[in-house]
Scaffold this motif. Structure first.
Motif, short mmCIF file in Angstrom:
data_model
loop_
_atom_site.label_atom_id
_atom_site.label_comp_id
_atom_site.label_asym_id
_atom_site.label_seq_id
_atom_site.Cartn_x
_atom_site.Cartn_y
_atom_site.Cartn_z
N CYS A 99 -59.73 20.62 -34.26
CA CYS A 99 -60.40 20.76 -35.56
C CYS A 99 -61.81 21.31 -35.34
O CYS A 99 -62.55 20.80 -34.52
CB CYS A 99 -60.47 19.39 -36.24
N CYS A 108 -64.37 18.12 -36.57
CA CYS A 108 -64.48 16.85 -35.86
C CYS A 108 -63.87 16.88 -34.46
O CYS A 108 -63.93 15.90 -33.73
CB CYS A 108 -63.85 15.72 -36.69
N ASN A 144 -60.96 16.73 -33.44
CA ASN A 144 -59.69 16.02 -33.30
C ASN A 144 -58.60 17.03 -32.93
O ASN A 144 -58.61 18.16 -33.41
CB ASN A 144 -59.38 15.37 -34.67
N CYS A 187 -56.52 18.98 -40.52
CA CYS A 187 -56.86 18.00 -39.49
C CYS A 187 -56.43 16.61 -39.96
O CYS A 187 -56.70 16.22 -41.09
CB CYS A 187 -58.36 18.03 -39.25
N CYS A 238 -59.99 14.28 -40.17
CA CYS A 238 -60.99 14.36 -41.25
C CYS A 238 -60.50 15.14 -42.46
O CYS A 238 -61.22 15.24 -43.45
CB CYS A 238 -62.28 14.99 -40.71
ZN LIG Z 1 -61.19 17.10 -38.28
#
Ligand SMILES: [Zn+2]
Length: 164
Positions: free
Chosen positions: A3, A6, A8, A31, A34
């Motif tokens: 992502c 963030c 992730n 994502c 988030c």
């Molecule tokens: Zn994210």
């Protein structure tokens, strides 16, 4: 795919679309950390294509670099990222189809100009004027000149149209 917000690594694909020429797939992802939505493009690797620079150096053809050139030329212009990716994709496909393994950088530059010309006249002139500074005069200028007649003179030579 990580992502951009963030970092992730978990996401889900919410939409996949194949480009008109079938050369790439665009995926919208979300994502799972988030909820940020972002886009990725999937292409066939064309790693064996080399760009031959004016100083005789060779570097691998880099699609991302091409997209960066387009993005820079189109800064603050009403041109979608999608259009720029599409143009870069078409150039990459053209070059691959040419059967040449080494592509002169000048040819890549001309193809970029040709695309920008039909995308946005201001972006075209921006790119052409920057590009021209790094080139020798001669044949290249001639090629530019033959393209410029397709752009309104007020865009190419704004000083001629300035008041007073
Ligand atoms: Zn994210």
């Amino acid at each position: 795919m990580r992502c951009p917000k963030c970092h992730n690594q978990d996401d889900k694909v919410i939409d996949s679309r194949i480009s008109r020429d079938g050369g790439s797939i665009r995926r919208r992802r979300e994502c799972l950390g988030c909820g940020t939505r972002f886009t990725t493009y999937e292409h066939v690797e064309q790693a064996d294509l080399l760009v031959l620079k004016r100083n005789e150096a060779r570097e691998p053809f880099d699609r991302e670099k091409l997209i960066r050139s387009f993005t820079k030329a189109c800064e603050k212009r009403p041109v979608s990222l999608e259009t720029l990716h599409g143009a870069a994709e078409e150039i990459a496909t053209d070059l691959a189809a040419s059967g040449q393994r080494e592509i002169p950088s000048r040819l890549v530059g001309l193809k970029v100009m040709d695309k920008l010309h039909s995308i946005d006249p201001v972006a075209y002139v921006r790119y052409a004027s920057v590009y021209r500074e790094f080139q020798d005069v001669g044949e290249f200028i001639h090629e530019i000149a033959s393209m410029e007649h397709r752009v309104p003179a007020s865009v190419v030579h704004p000083e001629l149209f300035a008041p007073g």
